[in-house]
Write a protein that holds these residues in place. Structure first.
Motif, PDB file in Angstrom:
ATOM      1  N   ARG A   5      -9.724  -3.143  -1.057  1.00 63.00           N
ATOM      2  CA  ARG A   5      -8.367  -3.612  -0.722  1.00 63.00           C
ATOM      3  C   ARG A   5      -7.320  -2.579  -1.146  1.00 63.00           C
ATOM      4  NH1 ARG A   5     -10.613  -8.558  -2.072  1.00 63.00           N
ATOM      5  NH2 ARG A   5      -9.985  -8.401  -4.241  1.00 63.00           N
ATOM      6  N   TYR A   6      -7.518  -2.020  -2.341  1.00 64.61           N
ATOM      7  CA  TYR A   6      -6.574  -1.019  -2.848  1.00 64.61           C
ATOM      8  C   TYR A   6      -6.578   0.217  -1.948  1.00 64.61           C
ATOM      9  CZ  TYR A   6      -4.144   2.063  -6.063  1.00 64.61           C
ATOM     10  OH  TYR A   6      -3.243   2.931  -6.621  1.00 64.61           O
TER      11      TYR A   6
ATOM     12  N   GLU B 260      -4.670  -0.506   1.182  1.00 65.15           N
ATOM     13  CA  GLU B 260      -3.234  -0.546   0.905  1.00 65.15           C
ATOM     14  C   GLU B 260      -2.659   0.863   0.789  1.00 65.15           C
ATOM     15  OE1 GLU B 260      -0.450  -1.722  -2.856  1.00 65.15           O
ATOM     16  OE2 GLU B 260      -2.080  -3.107  -2.389  1.00 65.15           O
TER      17      GLU B 260
ATOM     18  N   ARG C  47       0.129   2.595   3.237  1.00 63.56           N
ATOM     19  CA  ARG C  47       1.390   3.167   2.737  1.00 63.56           C
ATOM     20  C   ARG C  47       1.532   4.623   3.143  1.00 63.56           C
ATOM     21  NH1 ARG C  47       2.460   0.902  -3.375  1.00 63.56           N
ATOM     22  NH2 ARG C  47       2.529  -1.301  -2.808  1.00 63.56           N
TER      23      ARG C  47
END
Length: 96
Positions: free
Chosen positions: A59-60, A63, A67
């Motif tokens: 998930r990180y 993300e 970004r």
């Protein structure tokens, strides 16, 4: 020798990459403490350890990639120029 002064030597330090805060082991330790990866025994080699991303690590990663794509300076380029740049970079990588 009489009359000669001994040359003072400065203390020296030696560091290994593995022991520095940015060394691979320290980075992996930190990511593991954050729950982004885990170490598992290799299924066929008892001497080896596998590094596996956790669901939180995945998930990180998603993300961060999102970004980066939103704030990339390349987004100001037209799609055709982005494609051309991508092709050029692939060519450069393939040749070296």
């Amino acid at each position: 020798m009489p009359g000669m002064m001994a040359k003072a030597s400065a203390p020296t330090r030696t560091f290994s990459a593995a022991g520095s805060p940015t060394g691979p082991k320290c980075v992996l330790d930190r990511l593991e403490r954050q729950g982004l990866l885990r170490r598992e025994p290799h299924p066929s080699d008892r001497r080896a350890t596998q590094i596996v991303r956790t669901p939180e690590g995945l998930r990180y990663r998603d993300e961060v990639l999102q970004r980066l794509s939103e704030h990339s300076p390349l987004t100001s380029l037209a799609d055709s120029r982005q494609d051309a740049l991508r092709d050029l970079l692939r060519t450069l990588v393939a040749e070296h």
